[in-house]
Scaffold this motif. Structure first.
Motif: not given
Lengths: 83, 591
Positions: B188-198, B310-314, B396-402, B410-414
């Motif tokens: 749950a932590f890595l999937i969004p992190a990888v997607a946002i990093s990409m 931080r970057y996405n939010m700003i 909120a991160n995955p929502e911020i990154a659409n 998945l984040i909620a479950a994690g």
């Protein structure tokens, strides 16, 4: 027998102190005390001090523990105290 | 499908998994209940330890706090992982060789005193309760946002689930559920992190991505961290990567907090007991190694997630008109963890350094000119108009990154896995402190196996209710409360355990005096600075770091008192001698 145990314990302590020295140097040293000097160095997009504080120290910690496991297993066998 | 439907599916499936594991590993004896029968393989124990130890604070709050603190977030990253080195090198193998059920067991036997045992168990309960309160608040936040239920209902659901698997399976049940929970939380932590990093840098490995260059948008081709430093300067914040100076903590404070978190980690009773569950001393070393490796996967991704968030939010809200604000902004505004006051009356969100208004937002129930929820808090005179609770950044991160709805679910479950695994470990410590250390070891040595097991389960029930109360009436900010628990563990257990192994001279009188003075000073300072509004008077060290000072006091007092009182008896010195060599570590025993 007593001597063997004493030797074992002293070597154990020495290994522990060396590894804790590395532990303190990367975290307190590179990550906090000398962070500003290291930040002047940039590798890829990372200021080096910032990198040590947020990531590099953690990688080092993992290595420290695995080195400890490896050295201690060897030491246990050498002094015949292994399980 | 909507986020809500996905959340029900994924959270429901993971809960069903935990429940069936708990049912399959239910126990009938105290050995299974307290140390999982002592036969957990080191790799599995490493995973369980990682899940046990990575709490709601690690999963939900930490990346958020780092996101706002920049460099200062290093205290959590280095502090919480660095403690594992101390644990692996100085404690785990020796405590495993000692081979009893709990930490107060070691303290009580090593210091040949029931008084020391009781002081240790009070410290264990105190640190565990403070810590579990933070977990329950985490569960409440997750449920309230993702299942769209009341926070209190969410806490009660969480209580019922923890009670079921901790009560049924004891240590054995929680160990195997924690293995499953680790897998859920890390994915749950890595999937969004990888997607946002990409998405931002084109690099699939978040650990490397946050040092890479941005691929698209107005800052394309520039390094992410450099861009963030620029954005921070433009908005009046101190630079993201700069260490000390205006707006940041002092070097001494950073040192103190890092140290308090390190020694606190090494002294946390619910982590230490995990090393009693493996069969050998070698197994204890290995499981500490595996645990840190599994933890490091999340902990090295977290600073990357912080930077992306931080970057996405700003980028997505600073200088944007409220009416055009993205949907995540309005979703989180509903939860009250985000608020906007239009100081300039132009309908544009101004995000600057400083507080937007005093305190946490209190809504008056009306909407303003642009549809925003109005607050009654008095505005400050900074140009900043935005209040964002650090706890929402990871959620909120995955929502911020659409990202797609299932990732958000998945984040909620994690987050729930992280909170529940830690809560169950802590509840077991509280229950075993009372039913094993107090009732069996001090009050009634003749209690039967069945009586003790039943009492253990009743104590879990009581501890769940207390934890739930704190979840409904949270004592404060998640990570800060957790940081306090670390301070308490640092100032009470750590020195006593270390000296108990590495010194044969330290005795009963020293240990009791040391624990009382260390934890006494720490609590006194925290109460003064956190609740009575006294400014941090000890060299400007903040309450999160004062555990380091408490620890030094504990060391000094223990040493001094031990040297003016008689040395410990011969059998204790033999005990210390025996924990120093691995051979002969039998299964953990309770007498």
């Amino acid at each position: 027998m007593q001597d063997n145990k004493k030797q074992y314990w002293l070597k154990n302590l020495r290994l522990m102190l060396v590894l804790l020295g590395v532990w303190a140097a990367v975290s307190y040293g590179c990550g906090i005390l000398f962070v500003e000097q290291l930040n002047a160095v940039r590798i890829a997009g990372f200021p080096l001090g910032f990198w040590f504080a947020q990531q590099g120290s953690i990688f080092t910690f993992v290595v420290i523990i695995f080195v400890y496991i490896w050295r201690m297993s060897k030491l246990d066998r050498e002094h015949d105290v292994h399980e | 499908m909507s986020i809500l439907v996905w959340t029900y599916i994924i959270v429901g499936a993971t809960f069903a998994l935990y429940m069936s594991i708990a049912w399959m590993s239910r126990v009938k004896d105290t050995k299974g209940f307290y140390v999982a029968g002592g036969g957990v393989p080191p790799l599995a124990n490493g995973m369980a330890t990682a899940a046990d130890w990575m709490s709601a604070a690690s999963f939900i709050s930490m990346a958020g706090i780092i996101s706002f603190a920049g460099y200062g977030g290093a205290v959590y990253l280095m502090g919480w992982t660095g403690g594992f080195v101390l644990l692996a090198l100085c404690l785990a193998p020796y405590l495993r060789k000692f081979g009893k059920f709990t930490v107060p067991d070691f303290v009580g036997d090593r210091y040949y005193s029931n008084t020391a045992r009781i002081v240790a168990l009070v410290c264990a309960i105190f640190a565990s309760l403070t810590y579990v309160a933070g977990q329950m608040r985490g569960v409440g936040i997750v449920f309230s946002r993702f299942l769209e239920v009341d926070v209190n209902t969410g806490v009660i659901i969480g209580m019922a689930i923890v009670f079921f698997y901790a009560g049924l399976g004891g240590m054995k049940g929680i160990t195997w559920t924690q293995v499953a929970q680790y897998c859920v939380l890390i994915l749950a932590f890595l999937i969004p992190a990888v997607a946002i990093s990409m998405k931002i840098t084109g690099n699939p490995i978040p650990q490397l991505g946050f040092g890479s260059a941005i691929t698209e948008g107005p800052h394309a081709g520039r390094f992410l961290l450099e861009t963030l430093d620029h954005l921070h300067r433009d908005l009046g914040f101190s630079e993201y990567t700069s260490a000390f100076g205006a707006g940041n903590k002092s070097m001494l404070d950073v040192l103190a907090i890092t140290m308090a978190l390190m020694v606190g980690t090494a002294g946390l009773p619910h982590v230490i007991v995990r090393f009693y569950t493996v069969p050998t001393v070698r197994g204890a070393r290995w499981s500490a190694g595996w645990a840190l490796l599994f933890i490091a996967i999340l902990y090295t991704a977290a600073p990357a997630v912080s930077v992306f968030a931080r970057y996405n939010m700003i980028e997505s809200i600073s200088g944007v008109a409220y009416e055009q604000a993205p949907s995540w902004f309005k979703n989180w505004e509903k939860t009250g963890l985000l608020a906007w006051v239009d100081k300039t009356g132009d309908g544009i969100i101004q995000y600057r350094a400083g507080e937007a208004f005093k305190g946490k937002p209190e809504f008056i129930g009306e909407v303003g000119d642009w549809g925003q929820r109005m607050v009654k808090n008095p505005p400050t005179d900074t140009p900043n108009e935005l209040y964002v609770d650090a706890d929402i950044m990871v959620l909120a991160n995955p929502e911020i990154a659409n990202l797609p709805a299932w990732v958000v679910a998945l984040i909620a479950a994690g987050a729930l896995a992280a909170a529940l695994s830690t809560a169950s470990g802590l509840l077991l410590v509280i229950a075993s402190s009372i039913s094993h250390d107090l009732y069996y070891r001090v009050i009634n040595r003749k209690a039967t196996e069945r009586q003790r097991l039943r009492l253990g389960r009743i104590m879990i029930g009581i501890a769940v209710v207390i934890a739930g109360y704190f979840g409904i009436n949270p004592p404060g900010f998640v990570a800060q409360v957790v940081a306090l628990a670390f301070g308490l563990a640092a100032s009470s257990f750590f020195p006593i355990l270390i000296l108990g192994i590495f010194s044969k001279r330290v005795n009963r009188e020293g240990a009791i005096a040391g624990m009382l003075s260390g934890i006494g000073f720490t609590i006194f300072y925290i109460v003064q600075t956190k609740f009575l509004g006294v400014a941090p008077w000890f060299m400007g060290i903040s309450p999160e770091g004062i555990g380091a000072v408490g620890m030094l006091i504990n060391f000094a007092v223990t040493f001094a008192v031990s040297h003016v009182t008689p040395p410990p008896p011969q059998e204790i010195r033999d005990l210390v001698e025996s924990v120093r060599t691995p051979r002969g570590a039998g299964a953990a025993v309770d007498h």
